[in-house]
Design a protein around this motif. Structure first.
Motif: not given
Length: 151
Positions: A73-77, A90-93, A99-103, A109-115
């Motif tokens: 769900h997009g970029k984290v600054t 980082g990235i929102n997931l 709902c969490f973020k990885l720094f 990529r910043y959008y889409g689904s990942v298994s």
């Protein structure tokens, strides 16, 4: 006089959710404990503030994986400090009701689904900004609650 009793039941879809492996080379999601830069647990002191996440060891350049099926769900600054540009990503997931973020991750990529277990990106060069720190991915819940129970 009639009394009406209303019972509310709240079920958390996240009960029992556990993060799968985040980084290559750390299959058990070993946490950063203490080093010369501080401690990696949620609530650790950061001077006048508290650490809002949980740090999972991850070597600079390591592959970062989806801990379960997630939607990106997009970029984290992470920082406003230009001196930390080398790790300012980082990235929102979202997934499994969380709902969490990885720094400190350079996502593919910043959008889409990942298994679960699929590559999300790579660990950024933390040693260039914080020499001697235990390199790690910072996991932060969107509401800044403690992510520890999910590990």
């Amino acid at each position: 006089m009639r009394h009406v009793v209303v019972l509310l039941a709240v079920l958390c879809v996240c009960d029992g959710v556990k993060f799968g492996q985040l980084c290559s080379g750390n299959s058990l999601n070993t946490r950063r404990t203490s080093d010369s830069w501080g401690q990696g647990h949620h609530g650790a002191s950061r001077g006048t503030r508290e650490h809002q996440g949980l740090d999972i060891k991850c070597n600079d350049g390591a592959t970062v994986y989806a801990p379960f099926d997630v939607t990106l769900h997009g970029k984290v600054t992470v920082y406003t400090d230009a001196n930390k540009a080398a790790i300012n990503n980082g990235i929102n997931l979202r997934g499994q009701g969380l709902c969490f973020k990885l720094f400190y991750v350079q996502p593919d990529r910043y959008y889409g689904s990942v298994s679960k277990g699929q590559r999300i990106g790579v660990m950024m060069p933390m040693q260039t900004v914080y020499p001697g720190i235990t390199s790690h991915v910072h996991v932060q819940m969107c509401g800044k609650s403690d992510p520890t129970p999910y590990f």
